[in-house]
Scaffold this active site. Structure first.
Site, short mmCIF file in Angstrom:
data_model
loop_
_atom_site.label_atom_id
_atom_site.label_comp_id
_atom_site.label_asym_id
_atom_site.label_seq_id
_atom_site.Cartn_x
_atom_site.Cartn_y
_atom_site.Cartn_z
N ASP A 35 38.89 11.78 11.28
CA ASP A 35 38.99 11.46 12.70
C ASP A 35 38.29 12.56 13.50
OD1 ASP A 35 41.14 9.54 14.53
OD2 ASP A 35 40.20 11.28 15.50
N ILE A 36 37.54 12.15 14.52
CA ILE A 36 36.75 13.10 15.31
C ILE A 36 37.64 14.00 16.18
CG2 ILE A 36 36.36 11.73 17.41
CD1 ILE A 36 33.36 12.45 17.11
N ASN A 97 47.32 0.78 14.80
CA ASN A 97 47.52 0.24 16.15
C ASN A 97 46.77 -1.08 16.29
OD1 ASN A 97 49.02 2.53 17.08
ND2 ASN A 97 47.10 3.66 17.22
N GLU A 105 42.31 1.71 20.50
CA GLU A 105 41.12 2.06 21.29
C GLU A 105 39.85 1.49 20.68
OE1 GLU A 105 41.28 6.31 21.67
OE2 GLU A 105 43.19 6.21 22.74
N VAL A 106 39.77 1.49 19.36
CA VAL A 106 38.55 1.00 18.70
C VAL A 106 38.88 -0.35 18.04
CG1 VAL A 106 36.79 1.47 16.97
CG2 VAL A 106 37.79 3.37 18.28
N HIS A 110 41.68 0.04 11.61
CA HIS A 110 41.69 1.36 10.98
C HIS A 110 43.12 1.80 10.75
CE1 HIS A 110 41.33 1.74 15.36
NE2 HIS A 110 42.07 2.83 15.29
N HIS A 112 45.31 5.12 10.29
CA HIS A 112 45.33 6.58 10.41
C HIS A 112 46.19 7.13 9.27
CE1 HIS A 112 44.12 6.77 14.82
NE2 HIS A 112 44.55 5.52 14.76
P1 AMP Z 1 43.17 4.01 17.92
O1 AMP Z 1 43.71 4.53 19.20
O2 AMP Z 1 44.24 3.69 16.91
O3 AMP Z 1 42.19 2.89 18.13
O4 AMP Z 1 42.39 5.24 17.25
C1 AMP Z 1 41.01 5.45 17.40
C2 AMP Z 1 40.70 6.76 16.73
O5 AMP Z 1 39.31 6.82 16.50
C3 AMP Z 1 41.08 8.00 17.54
O6 AMP Z 1 41.99 8.79 16.78
C4 AMP Z 1 39.74 8.69 17.77
O7 AMP Z 1 39.84 10.10 17.74
C5 AMP Z 1 38.91 8.17 16.62
N1 AMP Z 1 37.47 8.15 16.83
C6 AMP Z 1 36.79 7.67 17.89
N2 AMP Z 1 35.46 7.81 17.71
C7 AMP Z 1 35.30 8.38 16.48
C8 AMP Z 1 34.17 8.77 15.71
N3 AMP Z 1 32.92 8.62 16.16
N4 AMP Z 1 34.39 9.34 14.50
C9 AMP Z 1 35.64 9.51 14.03
N5 AMP Z 1 36.74 9.15 14.71
C10 AMP Z 1 36.58 8.60 15.92
#
Ligand code: AMP
Length: 125
Positions: A35-36, A97, A105-106, A110, A112
């Site tokens: 995770d970034i 999530n 968010e994405v 995924h 975690h």
């Molecule tokens: P969520 O809120 O469950 O959708 O988590 C999205 C996660 O993606 C967050 O923990 C971010 O820090 C992570 N994230 C977003 N962009 C990147 C990226 N380019 N590389 C790695 N992790 C990312």
């Protein structure tokens, strides 16, 4: 149910090699990467390579091979970081999530994997 998938999401771009990632494990159907913005000493994201937005989308439409590979890759990360609880191992937490209520968010499934510190209670309210 007609599931949606946005091909411009950031994890789709990672899978296409358009933006870099710190890969932990890559298999035929699954990618695990750091995770970034890590929220614990170990914070790895595990994504299917297929275009699935959420857990329910993946569970409904992925092949058995993809589902087995995804599950086993999560286990492989747990093994690689030696996280399984026992003796002097500390345990871990998986978080998935989905959607607005889950604050996803994405929009690409995924999981975690978090560990390396005591993570606190899961939810406050
Ligand atoms: P969520 O809120 O469950 O959708 O988590 C999205 C996660 O993606 C967050 O923990 C971010 O820090 C992570 N994230 C977003 N962009 C990147 C990226 N380019 N590389 C790695 N992790 C990312």
């Amino acid at each position: 149910m007609a599931y949606q998938y946005d091909t411009q999401n950031i994890f789709a771009k990672i899978l296409r090699g358009e933006i870099p990632n710190k890969t932990v494990i890559e298999t035929e159907h699954t990618l695990a990467f750091e995770d970034i913005a890590p929220q614990a000493p170990v914070h790895v994201l595990v994504i299917p390579k297929g275009p699935y937005q959420t857990w329910d989308h993946f569970a409904a439409e992925a092949s058995e091979a993809e589902i087995v590979d995804y599950t086993r890759t999560i286990q492989a990360v747990v093994n690689q970081f030696d996280l399984a609880p026992g003796d002097d191992r500390e345990g871990y937490r998986l978080i998935v999530n989905a959607g607005e209520a889950g604050i996803q968010e994405v929009p690409h499934l995924h999981t975690h994997i978090l560990s390396g510190r005591v993570l606190g209670r899961m939810l406050r309210d």
